[in-house]
Design an enzyme around this catalytic site. Structure first.
Site, PDB file in Angstrom:
ATOM      1  N   ASP A 197      10.394 -20.384 -42.423  1.00 35.00           N
ATOM      2  CA  ASP A 197      10.101 -18.953 -42.316  1.00 35.00           C
ATOM      3  C   ASP A 197       9.928 -18.584 -40.839  1.00 35.00           C
ATOM      4  OD1 ASP A 197       8.804 -16.704 -44.518  1.00 35.00           O
ATOM      5  OD2 ASP A 197       8.449 -16.371 -42.374  1.00 35.00           O
TER       6      ASP A 197
ATOM      7  N   ASN B 176       7.398 -13.859 -54.773  1.00 38.18           N
ATOM      8  CA  ASN B 176       7.112 -12.424 -54.828  1.00 38.18           C
ATOM      9  C   ASN B 176       8.260 -11.710 -55.536  1.00 38.18           C
ATOM     10  OD1 ASN B 176       4.661 -12.551 -53.377  1.00 38.18           O
ATOM     11  ND2 ASN B 176       5.761 -12.616 -51.429  1.00 38.18           N
TER      12      ASN B 176
ATOM     13  N   HIS C 278      13.699 -15.581 -53.251  1.00 42.45           N
ATOM     14  CA  HIS C 278      13.315 -16.730 -52.417  1.00 42.45           C
ATOM     15  C   HIS C 278      11.968 -17.249 -52.864  1.00 42.45           C
ATOM     16  CE1 HIS C 278      12.038 -12.969 -50.494  1.00 42.45           C
ATOM     17  NE2 HIS C 278      10.953 -13.608 -50.084  1.00 42.45           N
TER      18      HIS C 278
HETATM   19  P1  5GP Z   1       8.781 -11.651 -48.948  1.00 41.85           P
HETATM   20  O1  5GP Z   1       7.698 -10.787 -48.401  1.00 41.85           O
HETATM   21  O2  5GP Z   1      10.049 -10.872 -49.200  1.00 41.85           O
HETATM   22  O3  5GP Z   1       8.356 -12.487 -50.125  1.00 41.85           O
HETATM   23  O4  5GP Z   1       9.090 -12.717 -47.810  1.00 41.85           O
HETATM   24  C1  5GP Z   1      10.105 -12.577 -46.877  1.00 41.85           C
HETATM   25  C2  5GP Z   1       9.915 -13.677 -45.856  1.00 41.85           C
HETATM   26  O5  5GP Z   1      11.079 -13.796 -45.084  1.00 41.85           O
HETATM   27  C3  5GP Z   1       8.757 -13.414 -44.891  1.00 41.85           C
HETATM   28  O6  5GP Z   1       7.827 -14.495 -44.965  1.00 41.85           O
HETATM   29  C4  5GP Z   1       9.437 -13.321 -43.537  1.00 41.85           C
HETATM   30  O7  5GP Z   1       8.676 -13.876 -42.495  1.00 41.85           O
HETATM   31  C5  5GP Z   1      10.725 -14.056 -43.767  1.00 41.85           C
HETATM   32  N1  5GP Z   1      11.828 -13.591 -42.950  1.00 41.85           N
HETATM   33  C6  5GP Z   1      12.224 -12.300 -42.791  1.00 41.85           C
HETATM   34  N2  5GP Z   1      13.305 -12.248 -41.989  1.00 41.85           N
HETATM   35  C7  5GP Z   1      13.604 -13.532 -41.650  1.00 41.85           C
HETATM   36  C8  5GP Z   1      14.635 -14.112 -40.831  1.00 41.85           C
HETATM   37  O8  5GP Z   1      15.493 -13.437 -40.269  1.00 41.85           O
HETATM   38  N3  5GP Z   1      14.608 -15.454 -40.709  1.00 41.85           N
HETATM   39  C9  5GP Z   1      13.686 -16.244 -41.334  1.00 41.85           C
HETATM   40  N4  5GP Z   1      13.761 -17.566 -41.121  1.00 41.85           N
HETATM   41  N5  5GP Z   1      12.706 -15.726 -42.109  1.00 41.85           N
HETATM   42  C10 5GP Z   1      12.674 -14.384 -42.263  1.00 41.85           C
END
Ligand code: 5GP
Ligand code: ZN
Length: 114
Positions: A30, A87, A100
């Protein structure tokens, strides 16, 4: 899905620290880690969330979960404990609309989640 950032990572149009990859999935660190281990595991096929996974594609979910367990073992946190988060939709806080699993570990977790 051209505009999806996780599809861009799958297609190598966006860089990521990839931990594991096969024909069905990819796992990467992440970008904004919430624990010493914070890995995201995603299917290569684009589904916005758990809500859109059809019954006949349910093997995608078990594959991601078993691989999360393997990565937890490799990272040395399996015995200590870890948390897997999925989530789903707006009130959960899901930001990226490509399903994810979060694998989180390496610190004491708290309950209830925020
Ligand atoms: P959500 O809130 O949708 O469950 O989690 C999305 C996750 O994706 C977050 O923890 C965020 O830090 C991660 N994330 C968002 N954009 C990127 C990216 O461009 N690269 C990586 N490696 N993680 C990302
Ligand atoms: Zn996508």
């Amino acid at each position: 899905m051209e505009e999806c950032i996780f599809c861009k990572i799958i297609n190598k149009d966006l860089p990521a620290s990839v931990i594991y990859e096969d024909e069905r999935m990819i796992a990467f660190d992440d970008i904004n880690p919430q624990a010493p281990v914070h890995v995201l595991l995603i299917p290569k096929e684009h589904f916005p969330s758990l809500n859109e996974i059809p019954e006949e594609k349910k093997d995608v979910l078990s594959h991601l979960l078993i691989k999360a367990r393997e990565i937890a073992q490799e990272k040395g946190i399996a015995g200590r404990g870890y948390r897997i988060v999925l989530n789903t939709a707006r009130e959960s806080g899901q930001d990226v609309l490509h399903i994810h699993f979060h694998l989180l570990g390496g610190r004491q977790m708290t309950w209830p989640p925020g």
